[in-house]
Design an enzyme around this catalytic site. Structure first.
Site, PDB file in Angstrom:
ATOM      1  N   GLY A  22       0.800  -1.042   0.060  1.00 15.64           N
ATOM      2  CA  GLY A  22      -0.259  -0.464   0.229  1.00 15.64           C
ATOM      3  C   GLY A  22       0.920   1.133  -0.441  1.00 15.64           C
ATOM      4  O   GLY A  22       0.744   2.347  -0.453  1.00 15.64           O
ATOM      5  N   ASP A 135      -0.656  -6.181  12.331  1.00 13.13           N
ATOM      6  CA  ASP A 135      -0.719  -6.346  10.571  1.00 13.13           C
ATOM      7  C   ASP A 135      -0.131  -8.372  10.580  1.00 13.13           C
ATOM      8  O   ASP A 135      -0.117  -7.916   8.851  1.00 13.13           O
ATOM      9  CB  ASP A 135      -0.059  -5.400  10.051  1.00 13.13           C
ATOM     10  CG  ASP A 135      -0.801  -5.281   8.609  1.00 13.13           C
ATOM     11  OD1 ASP A 135      -1.889  -5.790   8.270  1.00 13.13           O
ATOM     12  OD2 ASP A 135      -0.380  -5.188   7.392  1.00 13.13           O
TER      13      ASP A 135
END
Length: 728
Positions: A22, A135
């Protein structure tokens, strides 16, 4: 996007793009300074002008740079080259766990458990440095071509502290914990939840919660119970399913408290797949998904909130109390208000008050009951005092005795070699608690304690809990490949397998460019070599690399500010690293305060180097250090005096001995380190067997470990404690 052939920082040549995320792109590159291939993560161009993203990118580098572990992708360098923000990392040839699951459909139980253990070990290392990944997902777990598992992309990780409140959840929603999708506080237990979801996917081939939108998935994390993984995998062992359940509890207090506990249960599940050893925490029995009518739901949605608090009030409350979301919804969350509403309705249905009773009537009734209770207590006190049952003098002495008892420290008993019944009896005598935290293979007899977390003889507060492990006895194990591990980590891996480790250091071979094949401080090889079959309790020699041999003069690296283990690894070239403890409240415990010789000077690596490590607010264990030093000094004096210490005891016939060939090893502690001497090797002996052996000078005790060769394999029969006496 960078072009092939571009050079970053006059050192890293871009070879190919190998991934994207990202925030950043990942390239394969060649480090021309060290002549090795690396992975370079580069912040995407659209984010380089955004100071917020740059800050997050730098934070990722700072968090990951402090981590060195075989199950974490190492970070080598970080920098900025004319606006190109980059991180240089270890290049792992392999595929992500997500790709691996997609390729195989679902993994075998042993394979999934092995991967989960390695991921847990990497996360445990991060948590010990105060870093939470936040994450954890299969996309961020890499399986190398040689089977090693590594956690990568600490992109949203940051140092966890009591004042850290995450309001921006960036993790993938399929694996995010309930507290993350709410934007609340997240800590190590959030990683445990995500690991549980990852384990679910490994054994079933699917995620437990899915939907068309991220919001729909997030709501399922908050409100729905997952389908048992055994529905999709009938052969799933009971213990592994319970581990997944405990990891993925919606309430943080119901999950494992730390990765160490997860690792212990995962290892236990390998030897007892159907065992019922996973202990579920019971915290909030009411905090379950409830079903209510549409009418009730409408009333709750339109009812006004009780009280009002500003955002600053909420922030201050979280910072002061370190709210960990004890129930998996905050007091102001709609779901918790829904639960309270339904519970209140259930109580009303169970016991309805008489009609016409007002709130004022209830208050008067409660006040009358309180007054009556006070009068009753006063009357009882008066009667007891009047009859002489209450002695005023004893009333002043008893609290003093209680206070004295409370301040008396307890001595931790020696649990090693004891049964659990004996442990309970010893602990009760000292007013201590105990907790069995798992099993392990060891030289101790099966069913007896092989490890305790607080050493025997330690003075602790009463009611302290001492954790211990139970031995599963000796068993055959395969010497693991320790390539790529630090010497300290390799030693720990071998010892965790129940092996006795003897550490040696050697200079490394050199490659064609003149660089060391193995860097200083890292595992070089083992004897027996990797893949060999040995028995728990056997001695394995671990050789740690000293890097390139520069002779009697080498530059001393700077280790001040490092952790003790990292410093010892960095000083791998030095044959001996002495560690001195010093109390220093300004430096975090375990961190190096100073070193001698000083950094960047030149010294002989064959001579000792000393590092001073902070103990924080806690005074150093001077008593133990003095005792060890005194013992060592006594032993050295005995050696210099040429003293001879002998043992002439007899060994009785061991239980289970069938008349085969025998091996005997003598274990003694010399200078604070265990030493192993072979007494009898593959010989026929007659019991009772009379010893006539010489031990280390000045050492009065030792242990004989006895093995018998059965089917070409040595099996341990038992331990004998023996004593030595000085020969006059």
């Amino acid at each position: 996007m960078l072009k092939t052939g571009m050079i970053i920082a006059e050192r890293y040549e871009i070879l190919a793009k190998i991934g994207t995320g990202g925030m950043a792109d990942v390239y394969k590159a060649k480090d021309h300074k060290l002549n090795r291939f690396v992975a370079v993560k580069v912040l995407k161009a659209e984010f380089r002008e955004d100071t917020t993203f740059v800050r997050k990118f730098r934070r990722e580098a700072q968090a990951a740079a402090g981590l060195t572990h075989p199950n974490i992708v190492n970070v080598f360098d970080v920098g900025d080259d004319e606006g190109v923000y980059y991180i240089v990392m270890e290049l792992i040839e392999g595929i992500t766990l997500k790709e691996y699951i997609a390729k195989k459909g679902k993994l075998s139980i042993k394979e999934a458990t092995s991967i989960a253990i390695q991921v847990s070990m990497g996360l445990e290392a991060a948590h010990s440095h105060g870093i939470v990944h936040r994450d954890v997902k299969p996309q961020n777990i890499i399986i190398s071509t040689d089977g090693k598992v590594k956690v990568t992309d600490f992109g949203i990780a940051r140092a966890a502290s009591s004042n850290t409140i995450s309001s921006n959840v960036m993790g993938s929603v399929h694996y995010s914990s309930p507290e993350q999708v709410r934007g609340g506080y997240s800590d190590e237990k959030s990683d445990i939840y995500s690991l549980g979801i990852t384990m679910y996917e490994m054994v079933t081939g699917r995620v437990p919660f899915d939907g068309d939108t991220t919001v729909a998935i997030a709501i399922k994390h908050l409100q729905e119970e997952m389908v048992p993984p055994s529905v999709y995998t009938e052969e799933l062992p009971y213990s592994l399913e319970q581990i997944i359940y405990k990891c993925t509890q919606k309430s943080v207090d119901r999950r494992y408290s730390c990765m160490e506990e997860v690792i212990a249960d995962l290892k236990h599940s390998l030897i007892d797949p159907q065992g019922d050893f996973v202990k579920m925490n019971s915290v909030d029995h009411d905090a379950k998904t409830v079903v209510i009518s549409d009418e009730e739901l409408g009333e709750i949605k339109h009812s006004p909130k009780q009280g009002s608090r500003t955002s600053s009030d909420l922030l201050e409350e979280k910072e002061d109390s370190r709210s960990y979301d004890k129930d998996y919804d905050d007091d102001t969350d709609e779901e918790e208000r829904l639960r309270r509403r339904v519970r209140e309705k259930q109580r009303r249905n169970t016991r309805k008050p008489p009609k016409g009773r007002s709130d004022t009537g209830r208050v008067i009734t409660i006040a009358a009951l309180l007054v009556g209770a006070i009068l009753l207590v006063a009357l009882i006190f008066f009667i007891v005092r009047a009859t002489g049952l209450l002695d005023g003098n004893s009333n002043t002495e008893e609290p003093q005795q209680t206070e004295e008892e409370e301040t008396t420290l307890a001595t931790v008993p020696d649990f090693l070699g004891k049964t659990e019944a004996e442990v309970a009896e010893l602990a009760a005598a000292q007013n201590l608690g105990t907790q069995m935290v798992g099993e392990e293979a060891s030289t101790q007899e099966r069913g007896r304690v092989s490890y305790q977390d607080i050493p025997a003889g330690t003075q602790v507060e009463p009611h302290t809990t001492v954790k211990y492990r139970i031995s599963t006895g000796s068993q055959e194990v395969t010497v693991p490949d320790v390539d790529g591990r630090t010497g300290i980590d390799a030693q720990q891996v071998l010892e965790d397998m129940g092996l006795t480790v003897e550490v040696q250091k050697e200079y490394s071979e050199l490659d064609d460019s003149g660089y060391a094949v193995v860097e200083p401080g890292y595992a070089y090889y083992t004897t027996p070599e990797a893949g060999s079959t040995v028995t728990t309790g056997d001695t394995v020699t671990l050789v740690v690399s000293r890097g390139v041999d520069y002779g009697s003069s080498a530059e001393v690296p700077s280790v001040v500010g490092m952790s003790e283990n990292d410093a010892i690894t960095t000083l791998g070239k030095w044959l001996t690293v002495n560690v001195v403890e010093e109390q220093n409240a300004d430096v975090e415990a375990g961190e190096v305060i100073s070193q001698s010789p000083e950094a960047y000077s030149y010294a002989n690596p064959d001579e000792a180097i000393t590092i001073t490590v902070s103990t924080g607010d806690t005074p150093p264990s001077q008593e133990t250090a003095d005792s060890t030093s005194a013992d060592y000094a006594q032993q050295q004096a005995a050696v210099e005096a040429g003293e001879v210490w002998k043992c002439t005891q007899s060994l009785n016939t061991p239980v289970g001995y069938s008349g085969g060939l025998v091996r005997m090893e003598l274990i003694q502690e010399v200078g604070g380190e265990p030493t192993v001497t072979m007494i009898v090797d593959e010989q026929q002996v007659q019991f009772p067997y009379k010893l006539d052996i010489t031990g280390a000078p000045g050492v009065a005790e030792g242990t004989i470990v006895l093995y018998e060769k059965i089917d070409n394999q040595y099996q341990k029969l038992g331990n004998y404690t023996i004593t030595f006496e000085k020969v006059e």
